[in-house]
Design a protein around this motif. Structure first.
Motif, PDB file in Angstrom:
ATOM      1  N   ASP A   1      -6.472   0.790  -1.980  1.00 16.04           N
ATOM      2  CA  ASP A   1      -6.304   2.138  -1.454  1.00 16.04           C
ATOM      3  C   ASP A   1      -7.238   2.457  -0.290  1.00 16.04           C
ATOM      4  N   THR A   2      -8.049   1.477   0.148  1.00 16.59           N
ATOM      5  CA  THR A   2      -8.875   1.703   1.342  1.00 16.59           C
ATOM      6  C   THR A   2      -8.272   1.039   2.576  1.00 16.59           C
TER       7      THR A   2
ATOM      8  N   ASN B   1      -3.107   3.652   3.207  1.00 14.11           N
ATOM      9  CA  ASN B   1      -3.483   4.994   3.647  1.00 14.11           C
ATOM     10  C   ASN B   1      -2.543   5.574   4.692  1.00 14.11           C
TER      11      ASN B   1
ATOM     12  N   THR C   1     -12.287   6.743  10.315  1.00 14.43           N
ATOM     13  CA  THR C   1     -11.805   5.836   9.275  1.00 14.43           C
ATOM     14  C   THR C   1     -12.941   4.983   8.729  1.00 14.43           C
TER      15      THR C   1
END
Length: 418
Positions: A55-56, A61, A192
């Motif tokens: 999920d990074t 994302n 980010t």
């Protein structure tokens, strides 16, 4: 008029032969390495990619095509191939078979991103996945598959870049060192990467922003923080490549863009497809099977973008095969010829010839022009005089030679001339 969606591309009949050539080549190489094909669904439950890809990552994302189906289930068009293969490995109990399991796939993948040269929102990948083998020999073998494809296609101007990003144990030490190095410049990182700083600092090395790249110029190298086992594995991979005389570059910036990677990571990079020159990337992902619900199982593989591969071959002026030629064009120019053409054409096709016939009621002259455009090797003219003797006028379109041939001898003549 309804136009094609942005980031997608039609492959027309005039171009499809290039895809056949590439696909046949990669299948042939996979077969030489005893790698068998697997086909997984175009869409999966979204959770698979959240747990597997991470999920990074930018993929999860920003780039996934995710939607709710009519049962209110979250579904995602697959953004990459490996997670689905890992799911299939578990769900179909492939792990119960003698290992290793060696699989390949050719599949569309979907990412909502700014379209680039060779990277569309729907693009296609050839991928290879090995499950069950911890040995560095597996890492080397999957690299050899990719290299064998490039060799078979005649690609020379391409470099193999490798790195090791270690295991979770030694990576924690590296993450601490990287965060200490970047701490004073935290506010200069892009948004980010500031978010990645605590969640997954290793991903900062994969940032494409020039400002972040400059900050990382003198960053500590992952390879200097490897534990004993990871360093031993990395050295064995390098030694194997050295023993085979395969050139490679140890590139500390290679970390790949997916969270499931461990230890070996690699990319094949070309200078012939623009700024984004990676045409093949992969590595080891020993924790992925466990992350998506299976028992611990070592694994290694790669993905290769087919659009980028085609662009690279075109830029290098290398062969992409040839359009399908027509062995025989059958041109009826009388009523009797039109009566027997279907049976004659069917007989020739059943014997293995590539045969075309007139479907547009063209004149004799127009049929000859059309046969020429098709690049037909022979034209069989079914005229009234010839058919009285159960013959045709057979023209060799390359030599211009024209002769009257019995219909039952046409196949032999063309087969001898092929």
């Amino acid at each position: 008029m309804i136009n094609i969606p942005k980031g997608t591309k039609d492959v027309t009949p005039k171009e499809s032969y290039k895809w056949h050539y590439i696909e046949n080549t990669v299948r042939s190489v996979a077969d030489n390495f005893c790698v068998n094909e697997i086909r997984t669904p175009t869409f999966e439950h979204t959770e698979l990619f959240l747990r597997g890809v991470g999920d990074t990552t930018d993929i999860v994302n920003k780039e996934m095509y995710t939607f709710l189906d009519k049962g209110e289930r979250s579904i995602t068009l697959k953004p990459e191939g490996t997670a689905g293969v890992a799911r299939a490995f578990i769900e179909n109990s492939i792990f119960a078979n003698p290992q290793p399991t060696k699989m390949y796939y050719i599949t569309p993948v979907f990412r909502y991103e700014r379209p680039q040269n060779g990277r569309l929102r729907e693009h296609h990948q050839f991928g290879v996945e090995y499950f069950g083998a911890e040995s560095p020999l597996a890492d080397i073998e999957v690299m050899l598959i990719a290299k064998s494809i490039f060799d078979k296609l005649g690609v020379k101007n391409i470099s193999l870049n490798i790195n090791s990003i270690g295991c979770p144990t030694c990576r924690k030490k590296y993450n601490d060192a990287l965060k200490a190095f970047l701490a004073d410049n935290f506010n200069n990182l892009c948004g980010t990467c500031r978010d990645r700083f605590d969640k997954n600092p290793l991903r900062i090395l994969d940032c494409k922003e020039e400002s972040c790249k400059k900050l990382l110029t003198d960053a500590p190298k992952v390879i200097d923080y490897l534990c004993e086992d990871c360093l031993e594995h990395h050295n064995a991979v390098c030694k194997g490549l050295d023993d085979l005389g395969i050139d490679y570059i140890i590139n500390p910036q290679i970390v790949r863009g997916l969270d499931y990677y461990t230890r070996t990571v690699f990319e094949f990079i070309s200078n012939n497809i623009g700024a984004q020159g990676t045409v093949c990337g992969g590595g080891r992902y020993n924790n992925l099977v466990e992350q998506v619900g299976g028992s611990p199982c070592p694994a290694v593989g790669f993905g290769m973008g087919l659009e980028r591969l085609i662009i690279m071959l075109e830029n290098l002026g290398l062969s992409l095969g040839e359009q399908n030629s027509v062995d025989l064009y059958v041109a009826p120019i009388c009523d009797k010829g039109r009566e027997i053409v279907l049976k004659f054409v069917t007989d020739m096709r059943n014997k293995g010839l590539k045969v075309e016939q007139d479907l547009m009621a063209r004149s004799a002259k127009a049929q000859m022009k059309y046969a020429n455009k098709l690049n037909a090797k022979y034209v069989a003219i079914l005229g009234e005089e010839e058919l009285k003797d159960n013959s045709c006028s057979l023209k060799n379109m390359q030599t211009g030679e024209n002769s009257v041939i019995k219909l039952d001898k046409v196949f032999e003549i063309i087969k001898e001339g092929k």
